[in-house]
Design an enzyme around this catalytic site. Structure first.
Site, PDB file in Angstrom:
ATOM      1  N   ARG A 206       0.881  -1.169   0.000  1.00  0.00           N
ATOM      2  CA  ARG A 206       0.000   0.000   0.000  1.00  0.00           C
ATOM      3  C   ARG A 206       0.911   1.208   0.000  1.00  0.00           C
ATOM      4  O   ARG A 206       1.768   1.338   0.857  1.00  0.00           O
ATOM      5  CB  ARG A 206      -0.884  -0.044   1.258  1.00  0.00           C
ATOM      6  CG  ARG A 206      -1.693   1.189   1.518  1.00  0.00           C
ATOM      7  CD  ARG A 206      -2.897   1.235   0.578  1.00  0.00           C
ATOM      8  NE  ARG A 206      -3.898   2.190   0.982  1.00  0.00           N
ATOM      9  CZ  ARG A 206      -3.784   3.506   0.890  1.00  0.00           C
ATOM     10  NH1 ARG A 206      -2.684   4.049   0.456  1.00  0.00           N
ATOM     11  NH2 ARG A 206      -4.762   4.293   1.259  1.00  0.00           N
TER      12      ARG A 206
ATOM     13  N   GLU B  88     -11.310   5.179  -5.359  1.00  0.00           N
ATOM     14  CA  GLU B  88     -11.786   3.798  -5.241  1.00  0.00           C
ATOM     15  C   GLU B  88     -12.320   3.316  -6.584  1.00  0.00           C
ATOM     16  O   GLU B  88     -12.596   4.111  -7.484  1.00  0.00           O
ATOM     17  CB  GLU B  88     -12.864   3.706  -4.166  1.00  0.00           C
ATOM     18  CG  GLU B  88     -12.366   4.023  -2.771  1.00  0.00           C
ATOM     19  CD  GLU B  88     -11.344   3.036  -2.249  1.00  0.00           C
ATOM     20  OE1 GLU B  88     -11.413   1.834  -2.600  1.00  0.00           O
ATOM     21  OE2 GLU B  88     -10.458   3.456  -1.487  1.00  0.00           O
TER      22      GLU B  88
ATOM     23  N   ARG C  17      -1.046  -5.419   4.663  1.00  0.00           N
ATOM     24  CA  ARG C  17      -0.298  -4.890   3.517  1.00  0.00           C
ATOM     25  C   ARG C  17       0.922  -4.118   4.022  1.00  0.00           C
ATOM     26  O   ARG C  17       0.845  -3.433   5.032  1.00  0.00           O
ATOM     27  CB  ARG C  17      -1.177  -3.947   2.693  1.00  0.00           C
ATOM     28  CG  ARG C  17      -2.416  -4.601   2.130  1.00  0.00           C
ATOM     29  CD  ARG C  17      -3.300  -3.620   1.432  1.00  0.00           C
ATOM     30  NE  ARG C  17      -3.812  -2.615   2.369  1.00  0.00           N
ATOM     31  CZ  ARG C  17      -4.735  -1.716   2.077  1.00  0.00           C
ATOM     32  NH1 ARG C  17      -5.260  -1.665   0.876  1.00  0.00           N
ATOM     33  NH2 ARG C  17      -5.146  -0.857   2.981  1.00  0.00           N
TER      34      ARG C  17
END
Length: 159
Positions: A49, A57, A91
């Site tokens: 990330r 999004e 992540r």
């Protein structure tokens, strides 16, 4: 004296291994404009990330353009990572670099991502303001289409 030498040697090896672990990654695929799956020689894939940024999004305006830009910036390039922390989803949070240049910075400078709302980086905020002033990327969209991702996620929570 010998003990100090052994300790220094071990410290050097740990630091050298740690540094090598940060380099030599390659793109497997881009998930969206702020996360990608990478791999290394060991063959173990993992998700990164991008630190200090937040991209549109999947169903937001400019999401596909953001994802495509990240793919273009990472594809076929040897990648290095700065950062070891993990988020609540496991992540790795990192700055991805190509030839010493921050991809995270490039995403915000191009208007493909926002500076993350909790980022303490003044540089990231300045890069975002520069992109906004220049009308680059998502900043060229009509204002009604520029909802930041954290507000969009809140109003479109999964059930």
């Amino acid at each position: 004296m010998m003990r100090a030498f052994v300790l220094c040697t071990l410290l050097f090896l740990v630091l050298a291994c740690s540094q090598a672990e940060q380099e030599g990654y390659r793109l497997v695929y881009v998930q969206d404009g702020d996360s990608a799956v990478l791999c290394c020689d060991a063959g173990k894939k993992f998700t990164v990330r991008l630190l200090d940024i937040d991209a549109p999004e999947k169903h937001q305006p400019y999401a596909e353009e953001s994802k495509a830009l990240l793919d273009d910036l990472l594809d076929g390039e040897p990648l290095s990572l700065l950062g070891e922390k993990r988020d609540r989803y496991g992540r790795r949070l990192a700055v991805i670099q190509v030839n010493g240049k921050s991809i995270n910075d490039m995403m915000v400078m191009s208007g493909a991502a926002w500076a993350w709302k909790y980022s303490k980086s003044k540089r990231m905020r300045a890069l975002q303001q520069e992109a906004k002033d220049a009308g680059r990327g998502l900043w060229a969209l009509p204002e009604a289409q520029r909802q930041n991702p954290w507000d969009w996620r809140q109003s479109h929570q999964r059930k």
